[in-house]
Design a protein around this motif. Structure first.
Motif, short mmCIF file in Angstrom:
data_model
loop_
_atom_site.label_atom_id
_atom_site.label_comp_id
_atom_site.label_asym_id
_atom_site.label_seq_id
_atom_site.Cartn_x
_atom_site.Cartn_y
_atom_site.Cartn_z
N GLY A 182 24.02 22.35 66.23
CA GLY A 182 24.55 21.27 65.40
C GLY A 182 24.22 21.48 63.93
N VAL A 183 22.96 21.84 63.67
CA VAL A 183 22.52 22.02 62.28
C VAL A 183 23.20 23.23 61.64
N THR A 184 23.23 24.38 62.37
CA THR A 184 23.87 25.57 61.79
C THR A 184 25.37 25.35 61.61
N ALA A 185 25.99 24.58 62.51
CA ALA A 185 27.42 24.30 62.36
C ALA A 185 27.69 23.50 61.10
N LEU A 186 26.82 22.52 60.84
CA LEU A 186 26.99 21.73 59.62
C LEU A 186 26.79 22.59 58.37
N ALA A 187 25.81 23.51 58.45
CA ALA A 187 25.58 24.42 57.33
C ALA A 187 26.80 25.30 57.09
N LEU A 188 27.38 25.82 58.17
CA LEU A 188 28.59 26.64 58.05
C LEU A 188 29.73 25.83 57.46
N ALA A 189 29.85 24.57 57.90
CA ALA A 189 30.90 23.69 57.38
C ALA A 189 30.74 23.49 55.88
N ALA A 190 29.50 23.27 55.45
CA ALA A 190 29.25 23.06 54.02
C ALA A 190 29.56 24.33 53.23
N VAL A 221 27.33 34.37 63.80
CA VAL A 221 26.03 33.84 64.23
C VAL A 221 26.23 32.54 65.00
N VAL A 222 27.02 31.63 64.43
CA VAL A 222 27.24 30.33 65.09
C VAL A 222 27.96 30.53 66.43
N SER A 223 28.94 31.45 66.44
CA SER A 223 29.67 31.72 67.68
C SER A 223 28.75 32.27 68.75
N LEU A 224 27.84 33.18 68.33
CA LEU A 224 26.89 33.76 69.27
C LEU A 224 26.01 32.67 69.88
N LEU A 225 25.53 31.75 69.02
CA LEU A 225 24.72 30.64 69.53
C LEU A 225 25.52 29.82 70.54
N GLY A 226 26.82 29.61 70.24
CA GLY A 226 27.67 28.86 71.16
C GLY A 226 27.78 29.53 72.52
N ILE A 227 27.91 30.87 72.50
CA ILE A 227 28.03 31.61 73.76
C ILE A 227 26.71 31.56 74.53
N ILE A 228 25.59 31.68 73.78
CA ILE A 228 24.27 31.57 74.43
C ILE A 228 24.13 30.21 75.10
N GLN A 229 24.62 29.18 74.38
CA GLN A 229 24.53 27.83 74.94
C GLN A 229 25.35 27.70 76.23
N THR A 270 39.92 25.41 56.98
CA THR A 270 40.12 25.39 58.43
C THR A 270 38.82 25.68 59.18
N VAL A 271 38.08 26.70 58.70
CA VAL A 271 36.80 27.03 59.34
C VAL A 271 35.82 25.87 59.17
N ALA A 272 35.81 25.26 57.98
CA ALA A 272 34.92 24.12 57.76
C ALA A 272 35.24 23.00 58.75
N ALA A 273 36.52 22.74 58.96
CA ALA A 273 36.91 21.69 59.91
C ALA A 273 36.47 22.05 61.32
N GLY A 274 36.65 23.32 61.70
CA GLY A 274 36.22 23.75 63.03
C GLY A 274 34.73 23.58 63.22
N ALA A 275 33.95 23.88 62.17
CA ALA A 275 32.50 23.75 62.26
C ALA A 275 32.08 22.28 62.39
N VAL A 276 32.78 21.38 61.69
CA VAL A 276 32.48 19.96 61.82
C VAL A 276 32.76 19.50 63.25
N VAL A 277 33.90 19.96 63.80
CA VAL A 277 34.23 19.61 65.18
C VAL A 277 33.13 20.09 66.12
N LEU A 278 32.62 21.31 65.88
CA LEU A 278 31.55 21.85 66.71
C LEU A 278 30.31 20.95 66.64
N ALA A 279 29.97 20.49 65.42
CA ALA A 279 28.80 19.61 65.28
C ALA A 279 28.99 18.33 66.09
#
Lengths: 122, 147
Positions: free
Chosen positions: A10-18, A40-48, A98-107
């Motif tokens: 959640g935190v890294t996704a928000l950082a990516l969005a910013a 990095v964020v995608s990798l964390l998502g796959i690990i999750q 678009t990437v920022a929006a995707g990262a917010v959705v992830l958060a």
């Protein structure tokens, strides 16, 4: 384990969005460094996704049901890679947005995942 | 800056043909958001219709309708061209009416909705994005005609 991972993503996704939002603000497309961040964020998502499935396999039960939990895990893992590909073929500020929006959705998905798993006390 | 900006300057792409894609520039952001909402509404509706249809049939059917509308707009945006643009305008208008209608309905007659839909309370459960999305979509589709 899974709660900590959820918070971290959640935190890294928000950082990516910013970060990507800032690029959009400065009228810049996504660059190599942004794609490393997305990786990095995608990798964390796959690990999750893997950790979540392993937890299910070893007898853990999400508070709101297994089907919803798995659907959110898959959505969370796919979110940033999908918007990353969209930004590959949109080399303007709108690719960054678009990437920022995707990262917010992830958060947001991570917040929901925390609830669905029954975070905190489980 | 060699890149095109969002403001008054027309994108370079507009010069090389009348059939400008609706899914580029700001449209790319809309494609992403409509994609997210298509997946969210469709998977939600599918799960609820299969697993717990009896609990709130009306709410789940309305969620399914919203999923179809989102999917159609997404398809139109990606396809591009004047015909798709017109179809998308109609659907965005339908979407706006749907959000406002269902949003008001859920406030007026709560007993009809034991469970929420995507459009309940004007999309409050989804950060009110459902109510901004059709407005942004209509604005973008109008601008795409002039370009």
């Amino acid at each position: 384990m899974i709660d900590a991972l959820t918070v971290a993503i959640g935190v890294t996704a928000l950082a990516l969005a910013a970060w990507c939002g800032f690029a959009a603000y400065r009228d810049e497309p996504t660059k190599d460094w942004h794609f490393i961040g997305m990786a990095v964020v995608s990798l964390l998502g796959i690990i999750q996704l893997v950790v979540g499935l392993v937890q299910l396999g070893s007898g853990g039960t999400p508070k709101d049901g297994t089907a919803i939990f798995v659907a959110y895990l898959i959505g969370a893992a796919a979110c940033v890679p999908a918007t990353g590909f969209l930004s590959l073929s949109e080399r303007t500020r709108w690719g960054s947005a678009t990437v920022a929006a995707g990262a917010v959705v992830l958060a947001v998905l991570e917040v929901r995942l925390f609830d669905i798993w029954g975070g905190g006390h489980a | 800056m060699p890149e095109t900006s969002a403001g008054s300057r027309t994108p370079k792409a507009a010069a090389d043909g009348a059939r400008r894609s609706l899914g580029t520039g700001p449209g790319r952001l809309l494609v992403a958001l409509y994609g997210v909402f298509t997946v969210a509404a469709a998977s939600r509706a599918a799960y609820q219709l299969i697993a717990q249809f009896d609990r709130a049939p009306l709410a789940y059917i309305l969620s399914a309708v919203s999923a179809v509308v989102y999917a159609f707009i997404l398809f139109s945006l990606v396809r591009g061209g004047e015909g798709a643009r017109r179809a998308a305008v109609v659907c965005c208008a339908l979407e706006l009416v749907g959000v406002l209608g269902v949003g008001t309905w859920t406030l007026v007659d709560r007993s009809a909705f034991p469970d929420a839909t995507v459009w309940s309370n004007f999309g409050m459960g989804y950060l009110f994005i459902p109510i901004f999305l059709p407005v942004t979509g209509l604005l973008w589709l109008r601008r795409a005609r002039r370009a």
